[in-house]
Every structure is written in C-alpha cells, then in structure tokens.
Design an enzyme around this catalytic site. Structure first.
Site, mmCIF file in Angstrom:
data_model
loop_
_atom_site.group_PDB
_atom_site.id
_atom_site.type_symbol
_atom_site.label_atom_id
_atom_site.label_comp_id
_atom_site.label_asym_id
_atom_site.label_seq_id
_atom_site.Cartn_x
_atom_site.Cartn_y
_atom_site.Cartn_z
ATOM 1 N N CYS A 45 21.115 -23.565 -6.506
ATOM 2 C CA CYS A 45 19.757 -23.989 -6.294
ATOM 3 C C CYS A 45 18.901 -23.255 -7.463
ATOM 4 C CB CYS A 45 19.345 -23.265 -4.865
ATOM 5 S SG CYS A 45 17.651 -23.058 -4.326
ATOM 6 N N ASP A 93 -1.137 -8.796 7.621
ATOM 7 C CA ASP A 93 -0.224 -9.750 6.845
ATOM 8 C C ASP A 93 0.833 -10.171 7.972
ATOM 9 O OD1 ASP A 93 1.380 -11.434 5.117
ATOM 10 O OD2 ASP A 93 2.235 -9.571 4.256
ATOM 11 N N TYR A 111 0.578 -4.937 11.113
ATOM 12 C CA TYR A 111 1.838 -5.742 10.761
ATOM 13 C C TYR A 111 2.493 -5.220 9.473
ATOM 14 C CZ TYR A 111 -0.658 -9.538 13.252
ATOM 15 O OH TYR A 111 -1.133 -10.185 14.359
ATOM 16 N N GLU A 151 0.239 -18.531 -1.093
ATOM 17 C CA GLU A 151 -0.061 -17.317 -0.248
ATOM 18 C C GLU A 151 -1.672 -17.005 -0.528
ATOM 19 O OE1 GLU A 151 1.885 -13.651 1.709
ATOM 20 O OE2 GLU A 151 2.692 -15.470 0.895
ATOM 21 N N GLN A 194 9.237 -9.957 0.994
ATOM 22 C CA GLN A 194 8.921 -11.042 -0.246
ATOM 23 C C GLN A 194 10.013 -11.542 -0.774
ATOM 24 O OE1 GLN A 194 6.270 -12.911 0.153
ATOM 25 N NE2 GLN A 194 4.610 -11.519 1.207
ATOM 26 N N CYS A 228 11.937 -28.106 -2.097
ATOM 27 C CA CYS A 228 10.853 -28.056 -3.118
ATOM 28 C C CYS A 228 10.271 -29.437 -3.242
ATOM 29 C CB CYS A 228 11.608 -28.171 -4.549
ATOM 30 S SG CYS A 228 12.194 -26.438 -5.135
ATOM 31 N N CYS A 232 0.840 -16.093 4.645
ATOM 32 C CA CYS A 232 1.497 -17.245 3.908
ATOM 33 C C CYS A 232 1.190 -18.406 4.532
ATOM 34 C CB CYS A 232 3.006 -16.836 4.270
ATOM 35 S SG CYS A 232 3.547 -16.601 6.067
ATOM 36 N N CYS A 275 16.121 -29.674 -10.826
ATOM 37 C CA CYS A 275 17.259 -29.521 -9.855
ATOM 38 C C CYS A 275 17.737 -31.326 -9.627
ATOM 39 C CB CYS A 275 16.609 -29.158 -8.359
ATOM 40 S SG CYS A 275 17.620 -28.979 -7.100
#
Length: 600
Positions: free
Chosen positions: A281, A506, A436, A579, A395, A182, A533, A173
């Site tokens: 991106c 979650d 959730y 995760e 996700q 990132c 997460c 990138c």
C-alpha cells in the site's frame, strides 16, 4: 462552481448484446420481474440516507449539478457539432442503458467524495464514475440506476480521452482504479488541495443552512509534508472460506469448510464488497508496508488455524533515541532515520512550529510495527509523546500533526494578526475544555496556554490513556474525567466560568447529536474550536451553533456564535477526505433584529 463542458454518453455494448428499448422506463418503484433482471435491467430505490454520509453528500452534488444545467441546455441538437448524435442514436440515448453495459461519458465535475460526475442526453440524469476528473472522456460499466434520485453508479473501465488535469504518471499504486482506498492519485498535489478547499466551501454553503454572508473566507487547505508513505495504521482483511457466511453454516458450524487456498488479503474493491489482494500500500509508511508483507506470509503459513475471515492490524510505533546513544546493530530490521522539520503545503514556519521541532536534531527515530490490538504504540508530536493501545483511535498521519497542533495553538485564543504569527493576548480566557478528548491530544499539546485543562470522554479506556500521557509529558495542569453523556459539561461548570473558557470538540464522523449541542449552548463558553473528519456534519453542527439552536428546541438562555475562521487540513493525501477546523467566537449583546437574518 466548476465550468460545464459539453457532455455526452454513448452505449458501448458487448458483441452480440442488443440494447432493449422501452423496458427501463418507469421501472423504478415497480415490481421488476426476475426475467427482466436477468435480461440486464436493474434499478434500485435508495434507502433513507444518514446525515453527512457519502450518499447524502453525493446527492447534494448531483442536485447542484442538475440545477446548474437547467439554466441552459447542455447541448442543442441544432448546434453544428460532430458530437451531436443522430436521430437514431438519440432514441437510444433517451433510455437508460442496461446493467453491465458500457457507456462513454464525459466528466463535468468532481464530487466531494472524490468521484467524477457526468451528464447525459437522458433528461436530468447523472452518471457517477470513480477515478475520473473533469474533462475526462471515459468508458464506464453501468452498475445500478437510482432513477428516483436521477443518477447511476458505474465502474471505471478506461480513459478514452484524458483531461488536461489528469496526469497518470503521478500514480504510484498498481491497484489504483481498483482499490477503494485512494481516489485522486492522477491529480497533482496542488489540484488535490484546491479541490479539498472547494469541498469545504460546498459543505458550508449546502449543509450549514446559513446565509452566505455569515461564512468567512476559507483559507487554503494545509497540505501534508508527506503525500505517500504517511499512513501509520493499516487494517487489511480476508474473507472466510466459501459458504462460511451461509445460513447452513450459521445453523450448524460443523458444516464449515476449511480454506482450500490462501484467500485475497487486502481491501475492498471500489463499489463492491469483494476483497482484492493487496501486496503493498503506497500510502502506508515504510515500516507498515514491511509489516504487511510479513503478515501476508504469516497468514499463508498458518491458514489452517483460521476457520473464518479476519482483520489484521499493522500499527507503527516510534522510539526516539538521543543521537549520542543511537547505535543500531547490524541485524536491526527496524527503520531508523534522523528527524527533519518539514513545512507542509500552505503553512509557513511559525515560532510555535519551530518550538515543537526544536529538538529535532538531537535524536533519531526507530520505527517498528505492532500487530496486537492491546499492545502499546508510541507516537511523537514535537516534544510530546503519546502512548495508546495499538487498536484504539489516534490520528494516522503523524507527519502533519506538528503543524496541525501548531495551528490550533495560534488560533485557539484569538486569530493571529498579520504582523505577528503568535496569538493575540486574551487575558480572560484561562481554561480549556477538551470534549471527545480521547487520549488527550489537544489537552496535552495546548496545556501551556491555559491555567487548567479538562479532558472529557465517555470511554473510560480513553481517560486512562489520557492520564498516562499527561504523566509521561509531565503535564500538571490537565485533568481527565469520564463524562456522562446526559450531562457532559457538569464537571466543567463546577470548575470553570463559561466566559473564561474555550471548548475543543473533535467528534466522530456522525458529528454532535442535538443533546450535546444543547448542553454546549446552555453553558455558552467564550470560544469553540470544532475539529472534524467530516466537514459536512461539521457544517451542520456549526450552523446550529451560529443560529443558537434549532427550530422546535425548548427555550433556553440565548447564546450563539460567529465563525471566526475555517480551514482544511489534508490528513489523507490521494483520497477525497479533508479535515476541517472551525474557530467560533460567542456573540455578545445582540439584539433581536440582528438575529433575524441568520438562515439561508
């Protein structure tokens, strides 16, 4: 703990700029004059940090690094070494450098948020430098001193001497080291996965408040089949015209000025609230990157319609077409490709995974992008389809979802034995409660393992999506209900017995609140699978479940859990995020003596 190398910092001042000695010392917490601020001295008192936030995690890493150095000096002036500063340099280095001056730092550790940490000759102080790896010697620009917390935030300027772990040829990138998206593109993917395993280990050692012997060995992080071009959703933005957020304009909107030129459209510059212009991106999927180019062009053509800044949406949507029916026309602008079964880093192919990909040779996928928040996007995970409003949560790396859901299938009832990748038989667990639940990802992909599943969410829109997805997948044993936060497991208690049930949770990044954890312990299901997460709030919450509550909670039925397994999944390669999946088993028939040694 990563090994420490010899560390140093040397101010590198702009031409004509003199380092003013003696003014920085003791400024934290005092009333700094405007003149001193103008002269380049700036310290800041940190506000109270939220549990599990990047600030709290960074502070924990800084304290761990400083506590390690107190076991022995970083370097001794008596040691024969060319890098030991002269007495004159030592006097300079005993003071924190002014704001915006440049300093030379050797990086000692990589923090859990992905920034490098470097020590200096200033006592008990750490310099935080983004886009660096341990062993780098870099030039950094001082931004803010947090003297009470013993660290300084800096901007990365350049690499003076590369660490053996750095490989800049891997960077794909052109905005890397500017964009905040990132942090790890200069590391090999194997290094990234190893670092994320360390992040999970540190999270549980620091935030769970559990004795180390209660923590299982953490498995290797399971990698993504795609390390670039995987992100199915991007939300670039642009700011309003100059002065659009001023008090004057807020009081009188007629004073709003129009755009004089196309503003930067992209993402935040690292460490600032400034938007930098991003034309592409590299972690976005191919079709999302195509959409970004078209949306940038559209905004430029329709700029006069915008009176303020805006956030754009680019969401990938996928249509599967049987191979014999796939006849894309010559003018088709969508991306069409045959589906292949990629096995991610760290996970061997299992029968469950093979089942999810069994039909991969029988169709092709046509991908397009959506810009309307309310339009419906389609995601395919193995044989399952999920339809959701494009602006809602789902996700964002669908390449890892088949292996992720396959892992849950293999572990939700009981960990598979070494001789068999399939889960061991657990005849008394018949029911799944998906707290959730969102649009039903776990309830639907795990439904075949249970007599009945119950998805609970406090958002009615999520429940509507989950019901639609169950119908699309012909799932007849899944029920979805809008739960009341004050009594979230009321429906589950009416339908299922606790010792026959497993709960999947979650939650959002902030984790579970005390009220939810109390209700979970009060019901006491046989097993709990916690997906998160944010592994730091996950570690905090799992610690509560293992201890069976918190000090000061009112007495309730004594239920606690043991940790069966912990493992990380890399949903976002090139970033510091990981995760976590924790599998817990209820502890049965425990005496008081065995409960006494739970806290670290």
């Amino acid at each position: 703990m990563l090994p420490l190398t010899r560390l140093f910092i040397r101010p590198v001042l702009a031409p004509g700029f003199k380092l003013r000695l003696g003014l920085v010392k003791g400024l934290a917490g005092s009333n700094m004059t405007k003149r001193k601020r103008q002269q380049g001295y700036y310290t800041k008192r940190m506000k109270a940090v939220q549990e599990g936030s990047n600030e709290e995690v960074l502070l924990a890493d800084i304290r761990a690094l400083l506590s390690t150095t107190k076991k022995g000096p970083v370097a001794s002036a008596s040691e024969p070494n060319d890098e030991v500063p002269t007495p004159k340099e030592s006097n300079i280095l005993n003071e924190l450098p002014p704001r915006f001056s440049e300093v030379e730092v050797e990086i000692s550790a990589l923090s859990s948020i992905g920034d490098g940490l470097g020590l200096s000759y200033f006592p008990d102080h750490v310099f935080v430098v983004p886009f660096t790896v341990p062993g780098d010697v870099v030039k950094a620009k001082v931004v803010t001193h947090f003297t009470n917390e013993h660290y300084t935030l800096t901007d990365f300027v350049s690499v003076l001497q590369s660490s053996p772990r750095r490989n800049d040829s891997l960077i794909q990138c052109r905005y890397f080291a500017q964009c905040s998206g990132c942090q790890l593109q200069m590391l090999s993917y194997e290094e990234q996965l190893a670092h994320k395993k360390t992040v999970l280990q540190k999270a549980y050692l620091i935030f769970s408040n559990l004795a180390p012997e209660l923590l299982p060995m953490i498995g290797d992080t399971i990698g993504s089949p795609m390390q670039y071009g995987y992100r199915t959703k991007l939300t670039p933005h642009f700011d309003g015209p100059p002065g659009s957020m001023s008090r004057k304009v807020r009081r009188d909107p007629s004073q709003q000025k129009a755009f004089e030129e196309v503003p930067p459209i992209g993402f935040m510059k690292k460490g600032t609230r400034k938007t930098i212009d991003i034309e592409d991106c590299s972690i976005g999927t191919e079709v999302v990157q195509q959409g970004l180019k078209k949306e940038r062009k559209r905004v430029a053509e329709e700029l006069s319609k915008y009176k303020r800044g805006a956030t754009l949406l680019l969401r990938e949507t996928t249509t599967r077409v049987p191979v014999r029916q796939s006849t894309p026309g010559p003018d088709d602008q969508s991306t069409t490709s045959e589906k292949t079964d990629n096995v991610p880093h760290g996970l061997e192919s299992t029968p469950a995974q093979a089942e999810l990909a069994a039909d991969s040779a029988q169709y092709v996928e046509t991908k397009t992008y959506i810009t309307d928040q309310n339009a419906l996007s389609r995601e395919h995970i193995g044989p399952y389809i999920f339809v959701n409003p494009a602006g809602s949560f789902f996700q964002n790396n669908n390449s890892i979802l088949p292996s992720f859901t396959s892992y849950l299938r293999s572990h939700i009832l009981r960990a598979p034995s070494p001789s068999s990748p399939e889960p061991a038989e657990t005849s008394n667990i018949k029911y799944l409660v998906d707290a959730y639940s969102g649009s039903g990802l776990f309830s639907i992909t795990l439904s075949s393992l249970f007599t009945a599943t119950l998805g609970i969410d406090i958002a009615p829109s999520s429940i509507a999506s989950a019901k639609q997805n169950a119908s699309l997948n012909s799932i007849t044993n899944a029920t979805f209900v809008a739960g009341d936060a004050a009594n979230i497991f009321a429906e589950a208690k009416e339908r299922f017995l606790a010792y026959e049930s497993v709960v999947v949770i979650d939650p959002p990044r902030k984790g579970c609140d005390d009220h939810f954890l109390k209700q979970l312990l009060g019901w006491g299901p046989k097993r709990v699978v916690y997906v998160s997460c944010n592994v730091h709030t996950q570690a905090r919450d799992v610690g509560v479940l293992v201890r069976g509550g918190k000090e000061g909670w009112e007495e309730q039925k004594t239920v606690r859990y043991s940790i069966e397994s912990l493992r990380g999944f890399d949903f976002f390669p090139q970033t510091g995020h990981v995760e976590g999946v924790a599998v817990l088993q209820r502890v049965e028939h425990e005496d008081e003596a065995s409960q006494a040694d739970l806290t670290n």
